[in-house]
Scaffold this active site. Structure first.
Site, PDB file in Angstrom:
ATOM      1  CG  HIS A 102     -58.479  -0.208  64.835  1.00  0.00           C
ATOM      2  ND1 HIS A 102     -58.188   0.492  65.990  1.00  0.00           N
ATOM      3  CD2 HIS A 102     -59.708   0.249  64.421  1.00  0.00           C
ATOM      4  CE1 HIS A 102     -59.169   1.328  66.260  1.00  0.00           C
ATOM      5  NE2 HIS A 102     -60.096   1.197  65.330  1.00  0.00           N
ATOM      6  CG  ASP A 138     -63.501   6.645  60.588  1.00  0.00           C
ATOM      7  OD1 ASP A 138     -63.037   5.718  61.257  1.00  0.00           O
ATOM      8  OD2 ASP A 138     -63.843   7.734  61.080  1.00  0.00           O
TER       9      ASP A 138
END
Length: 302
Positions: free
Chosen positions: A217, A144
C-alpha cells in the site's frame, strides 16, 4: 480571506457521517437556500455543543457544480471514472454532505437537520456512519492516517486551495467505500499483512523504501514528484456492523485533485499494472466519486 468549510480541518474526530445524494430539482435557488439553512443549523449546534468540534462540508459533483456557473472555480473537478478494469467502480453523485465531530449524537443531530432542510430537493443514494476505532486503527488492525499532515497549518497547506487562487478556501474531495473481508485477512500471516501495507502492525513503523514491496500500500500511494510528496488529507473512518458488512469509508481532501487521482491510478494498476496488495488480501472498492467543496463564503453565495 476565504474560509474553508468546517468539516475539513478538525483532526482525530470520533464520528463521521457521509451522505451522497442527487438533485431532484432544477430550481437551483432552492438548493442554494438549503445550503444556507444547513450552515445555520450547523452554527446553532456548534453554539449548543462547543466541545463536540462539529464540522460540516457540503460539496458538489462535476455536473452539479457546473450548474452553479462558476467556471473559474474548481477547474480540476471531473466525474469519477472506473479504474483497474472494474476494481474501482464509479458511483458519481451530485451532492456530498460530510459531517464529523467528537460526538456521534451531535453528528446525528446535524444530519437529521440537514436532511430535513434539503427535503425532497434531493434523493439520498448512500448514507454511511463512521466511527473512530481503538488506537485510531482501521479494522485491519493497522493505524490509519499515519501519513496525514499534522497541525492546522500543514493540513491547510495540503488540503485547502491557496488564498491567491480564485477558488481560495475550496478543496477537492474523494469518497470511496471499501468492504473488508476480515476472515480472509485474518488468515494472512502478520508478516505478510505487514508486507502488504509496508508498515509494522503493532509498532506502526514504516518499512524502508529499499525493502518495501512495490505493490504494498505504501509502495502505491507514497508518491513523489520533483522530490516532493503528493500529500492528501485523510478523513477516513471505519464503518459497518460486526455481523454484516464493514470496512473503510475513505474520504480525502486536497488542494489539488491531481494528488488524489495519482494515488488512485497507482493503487488500481493504471500506471504500471501493479495493483495494491490490500485489494488482493483485504479490500473491495464498491463506490467512487469526486466532489468540489467551495469555500464557506462561496457556499453562502452560490
Amino acid at each position: 480571506m476565504a474560509t474553508p468549510q468546517s468539516g475539513i480541518i478538525p483532526d482525530h474526530t470520533k464520528s463521521g457521517i457521509f451522505i451522497e445524494a442527487d438533485f431532484q430539482t432544477k430550481d437551483l435557488d432552492t438548493i442554494k437556500q438549503a445550503c444556507i439553512q444547513s450552515l445555520k443549523a450547523l452554527h446553532d449546534l456548534q453554539q449548543q455543543y462547543p466541545e463536540a468540534v462539529l464540522g460540516l462540508t457540503i460539496a458538489f459533483g462535476d455536473q452539479a457544480w457546473k450548474a452553479f456557473n462558476h467556471p473559474e472555480e474548481g477547474k480540476e473537478l471531473k466525474p469519477f471514472r472506473p479504474l483497474g478494469n472494474g476494481l474501482a467502480p464509479a458511483t458519481q453523485h451530485d451532492l456530498l454532505i460530510h459531517i464529523q465531530s467528537m460526538r456521534q449524537d451531535v453528528s446525528f443531530a446535524l444530519a437529521l437537520d440537514v436532511i430535513e432542510i434539503f427535503g425532497d430537493r434531493i434523493t439520498v443514494a448512500d448514507e454511511t456512519h463512521g466511527f473512530r476505532w481503538v488506537e485510531e486503527r482501521g479494522l485491519d488492525g493497522f493505524i490509519d492516517g499515519t501519513e496525514n499532515p499534522q497541525g492546522e497549518e500543514k493540513i491547510t497547506q495540503v488540503g485547502i486551495i491557496d488564498q491567491d487562487q480564485v477558488d481560495a478556501g475550496g478543496s477537492y474531495v474523494l469518497i470511496q467505500k471499501y468492504l473488508h473481508d476480515l476472515k480472509k485477512w485474518n488468515n494472512v500471516p502478520v508478516q505478510n499483512q505487514e508486507a502488504s501495507v509496508g508498515r509494522s502492525k503493532k509498532e506502526n513503523i514504516e518499512f524502508a523504501k529499499e525493502v518495501r514491496l512495490p505493490s504494498s500500500h505504501l509502495g502505491r500511494v507514497n508518491i513523489k514528484e520533483d522530490g516532493k510528496g503528493l500529500k492528501i488529507v485523510r478523513r477516513s473512518l471505519p464503518f459497518g456492523t460486526a455481523s454484516g458488512e464493514h470496512g473503510l469509508l475513505f474520504c480525502a481532501y486536497c488542494a489539488r485533485l491531481y494528488n488524489i487521482e495519482a494515488q488512485l491510478l497507482n493503487m488500481f494498476g493504471e500506471t504500471d499494472g501493479k495493483v495494491d496488495l490490500l485489494l488482493t488480501h483485504l479490500s473491495q472498492a464498491i463506490s467512487g466519486a469526486y466532489y468540489f467543496a467551495p469555500s464557506l463564503e462561496r457556499l453562502q453565495n452560490l
